[in-house]
Enzyme design. Sequence first.
Site, PDB file in Angstrom:
ATOM      1  N   CYS A   2       0.868  -1.162   0.000  1.00 56.34           N
ATOM      2  CA  CYS A   2       0.000   0.000   0.000  1.00 56.34           C
ATOM      3  C   CYS A   2       0.899   1.203   0.000  1.00 56.34           C
ATOM      4  CB  CYS A   2      -0.868   0.005   1.240  1.00 56.34           C
ATOM      5  SG  CYS A   2       0.061   0.416   2.688  1.00 56.34           S
ATOM      6  N   ARG A  27       1.531   1.380  -5.590  1.00 57.40           N
ATOM      7  CA  ARG A  27       1.666   0.382  -4.529  1.00 57.40           C
ATOM      8  C   ARG A  27       0.358  -0.297  -4.164  1.00 57.40           C
ATOM      9  NH1 ARG A  27       6.616   1.173  -2.192  1.00 57.40           N
ATOM     10  NH2 ARG A  27       6.057  -0.195  -0.493  1.00 57.40           N
ATOM     11  N   TRP A  70      -4.308  -1.956  -0.920  1.00 64.65           N
ATOM     12  CA  TRP A  70      -4.368  -3.206  -1.677  1.00 64.65           C
ATOM     13  C   TRP A  70      -4.947  -4.217  -0.688  1.00 64.65           C
ATOM     14  CZ3 TRP A  70      -2.767  -8.286  -1.917  1.00 64.65           C
ATOM     15  CH2 TRP A  70      -2.876  -8.898  -3.169  1.00 64.65           C
ATOM     16  N   GLY A  97       0.363  -4.409   5.593  1.00 67.37           N
ATOM     17  CA  GLY A  97       0.732  -5.736   6.089  1.00 67.37           C
ATOM     18  C   GLY A  97      -0.490  -6.542   6.474  1.00 67.37           C
ATOM     19  N   GLU A 463       8.819 -14.266 -19.784  1.00 67.68           N
ATOM     20  CA  GLU A 463       8.672 -12.841 -19.491  1.00 67.68           C
ATOM     21  C   GLU A 463       7.760 -12.162 -20.516  1.00 67.68           C
ATOM     22  OE1 GLU A 463       9.254 -11.101 -17.011  1.00 67.68           O
ATOM     23  OE2 GLU A 463       9.352  -9.032 -17.691  1.00 67.68           O
ATOM     24  N   LYS A 467       4.382 -10.216 -19.558  1.00 64.48           N
ATOM     25  CA  LYS A 467       4.094  -8.820 -19.929  1.00 64.48           C
ATOM     26  C   LYS A 467       2.713  -8.749 -20.569  1.00 64.48           C
ATOM     27  CE  LYS A 467       6.467  -7.773 -18.055  1.00 64.48           C
ATOM     28  NZ  LYS A 467       7.177  -7.403 -16.883  1.00 64.48           N
ATOM     29  N   GLU A 470      -0.197  -9.559 -17.891  1.00 66.15           N
ATOM     30  CA  GLU A 470      -0.455  -8.660 -16.765  1.00 66.15           C
ATOM     31  C   GLU A 470      -0.960  -7.296 -17.208  1.00 66.15           C
ATOM     32  OE1 GLU A 470       2.922  -8.211 -14.121  1.00 66.15           O
ATOM     33  OE2 GLU A 470       4.307  -7.920 -15.772  1.00 66.15           O
ATOM     34  N   HIS A 486       4.981 -32.242 -25.836  1.00 63.62           N
ATOM     35  CA  HIS A 486       4.612 -33.022 -24.649  1.00 63.62           C
ATOM     36  C   HIS A 486       3.347 -32.491 -23.998  1.00 63.62           C
ATOM     37  CE1 HIS A 486       8.366 -35.134 -25.084  1.00 63.62           C
ATOM     38  NE2 HIS A 486       8.964 -33.973 -25.208  1.00 63.62           N
ATOM     39  N   LYS A 580       2.653  -2.983  -7.054  1.00 59.58           N
ATOM     40  CA  LYS A 580       4.033  -3.124  -7.492  1.00 59.58           C
ATOM     41  C   LYS A 580       4.931  -3.828  -6.484  1.00 59.58           C
ATOM     42  CE  LYS A 580       7.494  -1.232 -10.218  1.00 59.58           C
ATOM     43  NZ  LYS A 580       7.272  -2.170 -11.296  1.00 59.58           N
TER      44      LYS A 580
HETATM   45  N1  GLU Z   1      -4.425  -5.802   5.706  1.00 61.19           N
HETATM   46  C1  GLU Z   1      -4.830  -4.446   5.457  1.00 61.19           C
HETATM   47  C2  GLU Z   1      -6.149  -4.367   4.703  1.00 61.19           C
HETATM   48  O1  GLU Z   1      -6.589  -5.317   4.104  1.00 61.19           O
HETATM   49  C3  GLU Z   1      -3.738  -3.622   4.801  1.00 61.19           C
HETATM   50  C4  GLU Z   1      -3.585  -3.880   3.346  1.00 61.19           C
HETATM   51  C5  GLU Z   1      -2.510  -3.018   2.690  1.00 61.19           C
HETATM   52  O2  GLU Z   1      -1.333  -3.242   2.990  1.00 61.19           O
HETATM   53  O3  GLU Z   1      -2.874  -2.181   1.834  1.00 61.19           O
HETATM   54  O4  GLU Z   1      -6.741  -3.350   4.675  1.00 61.19           O
END
Ligand code: GLU
Length: 585
Positions: A2, A27, A70, A97, A463, A467, A470, A486, A580
Amino acid sequence: MCGIFGYVGSKNASDLVTKGLAKLEYRGYDSWGVTVAHAARAIVDKQTGKLRGKVASLPGSHVGLGHTRWATHGGVTQANAHPHVDCGERIALVHNGIVANDVELRRELAARGHRFRSETDTELVAHLVEEALAPLPPTPESLLTATLAAFRRLAGMNAIVVLDALTDTLAAAKSGSPLVVGFGEGEHWLASDQAAIVEHTRRIAVLGDGQAVLVTRDSARAVDVATGSPRALDVTEAAWTDAHVGLGAHPDYMTKEMHEQPAVWRRLAADDAPLRELARRIEAATDVVALGCGSGFHAALSAEYLFARAGRRVRAMPASEFSHFARFTGPGTLVLALSQSGETIDVLEAVNAARARDARVAALCNVPGSALTRVADLTVPLGAGPERCVVSTKAFTAKLAALILASGDPDDSKRLVTQAADLAGAFLDGPTRTALQNLAARLVHDEHAYVIGRGASYPLALETALKIKEVSYLHAEGFAGGELKHGVIALVAPGTHCIVIAPEDETKSDVLAAAAQVKARGAVVTAIAAEPHPAFDHLIRVPDLGVASHLLGALPGQVLGYELARARGLDPDMPRNLAKSVTVK
Ligand code: GLU
C-alpha cells in the site's frame, strides 16, 4: 502493498497528502483515504477506486495522513478503506501488512466494548492504540508509548502510522514494509517510498524493521520497538530527485520506463566494476542460488542460462519456493537475490533463511537503501531510477543487462550491451513498433497466445507472456520449445497465435522446427528473429548481437503488451488486482 503518506508542518495537509498519495498509487489502488486533524478530531475522507486526480474534501489542517489500499482483509469498500479511526475519533491509523493474530485481538477488543466499522485487520490496531492512550496525558510522547504498546501485540510483518488529532502528531512503527522519514525546516514527512518525498526534501532517513518513530512539526526521533530505547536515524541525501519521479512528456509511466531502458543499459556497461565483483563472488562460491519473484524470477532463470554458458552452475527458483530447499544452503552458498524494490517479502524471507544458515547474499536491486540492500553482503545497484508502472520493464532488462555483463567476457559484453542500447530506439518508436502495433491489432480479440523459446530465450518467452497477460489480460503462456510436443500443442488450433523467439544461437534450428510444427496445425506464427524463414507468418526483426540479442528480444513483449492494453482500452500503469511492491504474503 500500500502507499502511506503523512505530513506535519505548516502547509495544507490535505492537498499535500493527496498529492503524495498520487505518487504512491502504484503500490495499491483498490481504494484511498486521507485524514486530517481538525478541532481535536481525526476527520476522514475515503473512497473506493483509483485516486487519479481526485482531491480529498477535508478542512484545513497542518497534520495529515493518507493511504492507498491493496486489500487483504475485507472487500474493496469505503468502510474498509484506510484510515481507520478509534471509537472516539481522536486517532486515525493506516497500515501495510497483515495482522496474523487478528481474530483473537478483534474478539478481545469487541468483548471490551469496542465498536468495529470495517472488516479489516487494520481497524483493531486503532482500538488497541485507543486503549493504550486513554490513561496517558495528551502529549506527543504518549502517542509514541501507545503506538509501541499496540504494535507489540501484533503478530506478522506490519507497518502502521497513527495520527493523533489532539497533539497534532504522527507515530509509526514497523516490522516489515518500507517507511521513509523526510526532514524539513518546521515540517516532516513519512512515506512508503522516497519518490513521494523528494519533491519536498531530499534529506531522508529509512526506518529500520523493529523501529518506531515520533514525528512532530519540529522533530522526528526513533526508538526501538521492543525496548523503547532511542535509535539513531541515519539522515542521508535521497538518491532520486523529483525529475526522476515525474512523467515528463510521456503519456504514461510504462512508456516513460520503456524509453529509459537504453540509457540504463549504457550506464551499467560503462561502470561494470560492481558486476566484476559479483562475477568473482559467483566464481568463488561453492553453489549459487538465484532468486526472484515474477519478472525477477525470470531474470533469475536468465542467470541460470547465462552463467551455464560461461561454465558456472547457478540454480534459479522463485523466492517463494526457497524455504523448501533452504536446508541445502550453507557457508559456501551465494544467494543472488534479484529485486526491483528490495522490499518483496518473499525475497526478504528467503534471504533471511539463507543468512540464518551462514550463506552469503548478493543483490541486484533498484532501490537504494531498501531492506534487501541492508542485509546483502554485496549490492549491485541497477540504477534504473524509480519504476512506477506496476508492470516491470526497465528493472527487468537492467537485471538482464547486468547478468549479461557479469557472466560474459568483460570487453565483449560491454560492447554488445552498448550496441543493443544504440539499437533499442527502433523497437520503441520505429518500424518495429509499427509491426508490434499490427500484431496487437491481430490479437486484440483473441483469448490465448503462446510464446516459445529455448535456452536463454526460454526465460524471455516466460517474461514476454507475463508482460502480455499482466498488462492486457490476454491469456499468454510461455514455454520451452522442447515441451511443445509433450502437451501444449494440443491447444494449438487454426488461427492460434504463437510467438517464437529464434535468435542466431544454438537453439535456432530446434525453435524453427517448433515453429514449423505449430504452423502445420494452423497457428499464425510471429517470430522474434534476425532473419525471415518460411515457417514465419510475421517477423519482428531483432539484429544479431550475440548474447545481447536477449536484451532487444525482451522489448517486443513489453511493446506488444502495451499496445494490446491500449487497444483494449486498459490503463497500462495500473492493471487490475496488481500492486508493485509485494510486501504481504
Ligand atoms: N491488511 C490491510 C487491509 O486489508 C492492509 C492492506 C494493505 O497493505 O494495503 O486493509
